[in-house]
Design a protein around this motif. Structure first.
Motif, PDB file in Angstrom:
ATOM      1  N   ALA A   1       9.052  10.079   4.756  1.00 44.11           N
ATOM      2  CA  ALA A   1       8.389   9.013   3.997  1.00 44.11           C
ATOM      3  C   ALA A   1       6.875   9.023   4.180  1.00 44.11           C
ATOM      4  CB  ALA A   1       8.949   7.655   4.409  1.00 44.11           C
ATOM      5  N   ALA A   2       6.387   9.614   5.265  1.00 42.20           N
ATOM      6  CA  ALA A   2       4.963   9.539   5.618  1.00 42.20           C
ATOM      7  C   ALA A   2       4.007   9.990   4.514  1.00 42.20           C
ATOM      8  CB  ALA A   2       4.707  10.327   6.905  1.00 42.20           C
ATOM      9  N   PRO A   3       4.283  11.096   3.784  1.00 35.61           N
ATOM     10  CA  PRO A   3       3.299  11.569   2.797  1.00 35.61           C
ATOM     11  C   PRO A   3       2.909  10.547   1.746  1.00 35.61           C
ATOM     12  CG  PRO A   3       4.916  13.276   3.213  1.00 35.61           C
ATOM     13  CD  PRO A   3       5.404  12.040   3.918  1.00 35.61           C
ATOM     14  N   ILE A   4       3.813   9.634   1.375  1.00 39.09           N
ATOM     15  CA  ILE A   4       3.480   8.690   0.301  1.00 39.09           C
ATOM     16  C   ILE A   4       2.450   7.660   0.745  1.00 39.09           C
ATOM     17  CG2 ILE A   4       5.753   8.987  -0.731  1.00 39.09           C
ATOM     18  CD1 ILE A   4       6.565   6.269   0.295  1.00 39.09           C
ATOM     19  N   PHE A   5       2.171   7.597   2.039  1.00 37.62           N
ATOM     20  CA  PHE A   5       1.151   6.681   2.542  1.00 37.62           C
ATOM     21  C   PHE A   5      -0.130   7.396   2.949  1.00 37.62           C
ATOM     22  CE2 PHE A   5       5.323   4.783   3.599  1.00 37.62           C
ATOM     23  CZ  PHE A   5       5.221   3.599   2.878  1.00 37.62           C
ATOM     24  N   ILE A   6      -0.157   8.726   2.806  1.00 40.04           N
ATOM     25  CA  ILE A   6      -1.298   9.504   3.319  1.00 40.04           C
ATOM     26  C   ILE A   6      -2.200  10.024   2.214  1.00 40.04           C
ATOM     27  CG2 ILE A   6      -1.955  11.546   4.644  1.00 40.04           C
ATOM     28  CD1 ILE A   6       0.668  11.206   6.212  1.00 40.04           C
ATOM     29  N   PHE A   7      -1.635  10.602   1.140  1.00 40.23           N
ATOM     30  CA  PHE A   7      -2.473  11.151   0.073  1.00 40.23           C
ATOM     31  C   PHE A   7      -1.810  10.898  -1.279  1.00 40.23           C
ATOM     32  CE2 PHE A   7       0.236  14.524   1.705  1.00 40.23           C
ATOM     33  CZ  PHE A   7       0.828  15.015   0.558  1.00 40.23           C
ATOM     34  N   PRO A   8      -2.608  10.888  -2.356  1.00 40.58           N
ATOM     35  CA  PRO A   8      -2.038  10.616  -3.688  1.00 40.58           C
ATOM     36  C   PRO A   8      -0.936  11.613  -4.032  1.00 40.58           C
ATOM     37  CG  PRO A   8      -4.433  10.559  -3.757  1.00 40.58           C
ATOM     38  CD  PRO A   8      -4.057  11.106  -2.410  1.00 40.58           C
ATOM     39  N   LEU A   9       0.192  11.082  -4.467  1.00 38.19           N
ATOM     40  CA  LEU A   9       1.336  11.933  -4.773  1.00 38.19           C
ATOM     41  C   LEU A   9       2.082  11.343  -5.960  1.00 38.19           C
ATOM     42  CD1 LEU A   9       2.971  14.412  -3.786  1.00 38.19           C
ATOM     43  CD2 LEU A   9       4.312  12.848  -2.387  1.00 38.19           C
ATOM     44  N   TYR A  10       2.332  12.175  -6.941  1.00 38.76           N
ATOM     45  CA  TYR A  10       3.076  11.738  -8.118  1.00 38.76           C
ATOM     46  C   TYR A  10       4.504  11.379  -7.716  1.00 38.76           C
ATOM     47  CZ  TYR A  10       5.362  11.972 -12.698  1.00 38.76           C
ATOM     48  OH  TYR A  10       6.096  11.684 -13.823  1.00 38.76           O
ATOM     49  N   ALA A  11       4.959  10.195  -8.131  1.00 36.64           N
ATOM     50  CA  ALA A  11       6.277   9.705  -7.726  1.00 36.64           C
ATOM     51  C   ALA A  11       7.388  10.671  -8.128  1.00 36.64           C
ATOM     52  CB  ALA A  11       6.526   8.326  -8.321  1.00 36.64           C
ATOM     53  N   GLY A  12       7.260  11.257  -9.330  1.00 35.25           N
ATOM     54  CA  GLY A  12       8.276  12.211  -9.775  1.00 35.25           C
ATOM     55  C   GLY A  12       8.343  13.437  -8.886  1.00 35.25           C
ATOM     56  N   SER A  13       7.191  13.892  -8.413  1.00 36.28           N
ATOM     57  CA  SER A  13       7.155  15.043  -7.505  1.00 36.28           C
ATOM     58  C   SER A  13       7.824  14.708  -6.184  1.00 36.28           C
ATOM     59  CB  SER A  13       5.708  15.472  -7.250  1.00 36.28           C
ATOM     60  OG  SER A  13       5.094  15.884  -8.442  1.00 36.28           O
TER      61      SER A  13
ATOM     62  N   TYR B   1       0.821  -1.209   0.000  1.00 35.64           N
ATOM     63  CA  TYR B   1       0.000   0.000   0.000  1.00 35.64           C
ATOM     64  C   TYR B   1       0.856   1.260   0.000  1.00 35.64           C
ATOM     65  CZ  TYR B   1      -3.087   3.698   1.642  1.00 35.64           C
ATOM     66  OH  TYR B   1      -3.774   4.881   1.768  1.00 35.64           O
ATOM     67  N   SER B   2       0.558   2.149  -0.901  1.00 32.48           N
ATOM     68  CA  SER B   2       1.107   3.504  -0.881  1.00 32.48           C
ATOM     69  C   SER B   2       0.181   4.340  -1.752  1.00 32.48           C
ATOM     70  CB  SER B   2       2.544   3.569  -1.411  1.00 32.48           C
ATOM     71  OG  SER B   2       2.561   3.569  -2.821  1.00 32.48           O
ATOM     72  N   ARG B   3       0.315   5.651  -1.678  1.00 30.26           N
ATOM     73  CA  ARG B   3      -0.514   6.545  -2.486  1.00 30.26           C
ATOM     74  C   ARG B   3       0.282   7.143  -3.644  1.00 30.26           C
ATOM     75  NH1 ARG B   3      -5.154   8.067   0.039  1.00 30.26           N
ATOM     76  NH2 ARG B   3      -5.839   8.343  -2.130  1.00 30.26           N
ATOM     77  N   LEU B   4       1.467   6.587  -3.902  1.00 32.64           N
ATOM     78  CA  LEU B   4       2.253   7.056  -5.050  1.00 32.64           C
ATOM     79  C   LEU B   4       1.582   6.639  -6.355  1.00 32.64           C
ATOM     80  CD1 LEU B   4       6.009   6.287  -4.224  1.00 32.64           C
ATOM     81  CD2 LEU B   4       4.926   8.528  -4.345  1.00 32.64           C
ATOM     82  N   TYR B   5       1.590   7.523  -7.339  1.00 29.34           N
ATOM     83  CA  TYR B   5       1.170   7.131  -8.681  1.00 29.34           C
ATOM     84  C   TYR B   5       2.282   7.487  -9.661  1.00 29.34           C
ATOM     85  CZ  TYR B   5      -0.398  12.073  -9.102  1.00 29.34           C
ATOM     86  OH  TYR B   5      -0.483  13.439  -9.114  1.00 29.34           O
ATOM     87  N   PHE B   6       2.410   6.665 -10.706  1.00 26.50           N
ATOM     88  CA  PHE B   6       3.587   6.736 -11.572  1.00 26.50           C
ATOM     89  C   PHE B   6       3.346   7.428 -12.905  1.00 26.50           C
ATOM     90  CE2 PHE B   6       4.359   3.323  -8.614  1.00 26.50           C
ATOM     91  CZ  PHE B   6       5.662   3.552  -8.213  1.00 26.50           C
ATOM     92  N   SER B   7       2.095   7.632 -13.272  1.00 29.47           N
ATOM     93  CA  SER B   7       1.782   8.364 -14.499  1.00 29.47           C
ATOM     94  C   SER B   7       1.199   9.720 -14.139  1.00 29.47           C
ATOM     95  CB  SER B   7       0.774   7.588 -15.353  1.00 29.47           C
ATOM     96  OG  SER B   7       0.341   8.380 -16.457  1.00 29.47           O
ATOM     97  N   ILE B   8       1.773  10.760 -14.702  1.00 30.15           N
ATOM     98  CA  ILE B   8       1.321  12.111 -14.372  1.00 30.15           C
ATOM     99  C   ILE B   8      -0.126  12.335 -14.797  1.00 30.15           C
ATOM    100  CG2 ILE B   8       1.987  13.227 -16.538  1.00 30.15           C
ATOM    101  CD1 ILE B   8       3.144  15.512 -14.789  1.00 30.15           C
TER     102      ILE B   8
END
Length: 344
Positions: free
Chosen positions: A248-260, A171-178
């Protein structure tokens, strides 16, 4: 009588364009090396690997020379079979890569940096050093390397574990496509996570300067009154892991673009290394503090708590003021009037 021509300096007479190009290339190489050093110090260079290859799974995320073949040895198969059952395939290899990679990146870059300034140009310290008349003792230099190395092992282990978990589908909220979210969301969320990190690090840092926590934990980092690049990760292991978890916490809390996320990390670690270098450097951005800002934090102790910006310190009144007195036993970031100090 023969006239002897004066020797020209290496750049004298050279076209302005080539001088500018050379300076740009030097600046670019220095920036990339400093950024990699900062990422290596915390082990978070693995996050870049997730961004580049992690979306394709753990087998693709690992470099070909490290990833086991499909046939694999019996030993690898047993280990991976066990780890895969817990959704952590290749965990041991991710940790190995995290720790080894950090050391391979950090010490060649840091060693060159240290040699170029602190050895080769030591007698010219007034030209480049924030505290030109003071240097760390040999004992503290060795302590910083030892403490930083231990924390790099912790950071590589933690980052390797997080990286392995994410690429195994954890589980994480990272997404890989902008294009998964619109551009406006990506821009705003990037700005938000940058400011979130600023506020969380500011307050965690400031709390660490409360008397009990400072004396028991944060003082480990403040033994380096004249910081160098090797002191950036030299701190109490508890504090090191706390900062890592906050980042590291933000990537588990809300959707965040991996590049950002990678961009925010690299920005943070680049300036984190510069701020601890002890080398004079002006701010290149309106919101960015200069190197002297954090160097003063080490010199005056309980003041200038911000990481990438100084406006949070300005907001709360914890920026160093020349008419105030600061020392290791004056807590809470506000100092005290110099007249009070003289009267005691």
């Amino acid at each position: 009588m023969a006239v002897t021509k004066a020797k020209k300096a290496p750049t004298e007479g050279a076209p302005v364009f080539f001088i500018m190009l050379r300076n740009m290339l030097i600046g670019l190489v220095s920036t990339v090396a400093t950024t990699l050093m900062g990422a290596a110090a915390k082990g978070d260079w693995l996050i870049m690997l997730i961004y580049l290859r992690g979306k394709d799974g753990p087998d693709k995320a690992l470099p070909s020379f490290l990833a086991p073949s499909t046939n694999g040895t019996a030993e690898h198969s047993v280990v991976d079979e066990f780890l895969e059952g817990y959704g952590m395939k290749h965990l041991h290899l991710f940790i190995l890569m995290g720790v080894a990679g950090s050391f391979i990146i950090y010490y060649p870059v840091g060693g060159f940096w240290h040699w170029y300034y602190y050895v080769k140009r030591r007698d010219q310290a007034h030209e480049w050093k924030c505290q030109p008349n003071k240097f760390l003792t040999k004992e503290n230099e060795a302590h910083a390397v030892m403490m930083g190395s231990f924390n790099m092992m912790l950071g590589g282990t933690l980052s390797g574990t997080i990286a392995c978990y994410i690429v195994n589908g954890g589980y994480s909220r990272l997404y890989f496509s902008i294009w998964d979210y619109n551009i406006a969301y990506t821009v705003l969320s990037t700005m938000f996570v940058f400011m979130l990190n600023e506020f969380t690090v500011y307050w965690s840092h400031r709390i660490m300067h409360m008397p009990v926590l400072y004396k028991k934990i944060h003082k480990w980092h403040h033994r380096y009154i004249q910081p160098t690049a090797f002191t950036a990760s030299a701190m109490h292991p508890f504090e090191f892991l706390l900062v890592q978890c906050l980042m590291a916490a933000p990537i588990f809390i809300f959707p965040l673009y991996a590049g950002s996320y990678v961009g925010v990390l690299l920005w943070t670690y680049y300036y984190g290394m510069k701020d601890h270098s002890g080398i004079i450097g002006e701010s290149q951005w309106p919101w960015q503090q200069d190197v002297m800002f954090h160097d003063d934090h080490h010199l005056y102790f309980h003041v200038n708590f911000g990481m990438n910006t100084k406006f949070i310190d300005m907001m709360y009144g914890t920026v160093r003021k020349k008419d105030r007195e600061y020392s290791e036993d004056i807590f809470y970031g506000f100092g005290r009037e110099k007249t009070e100090t003289k009267a005691q």
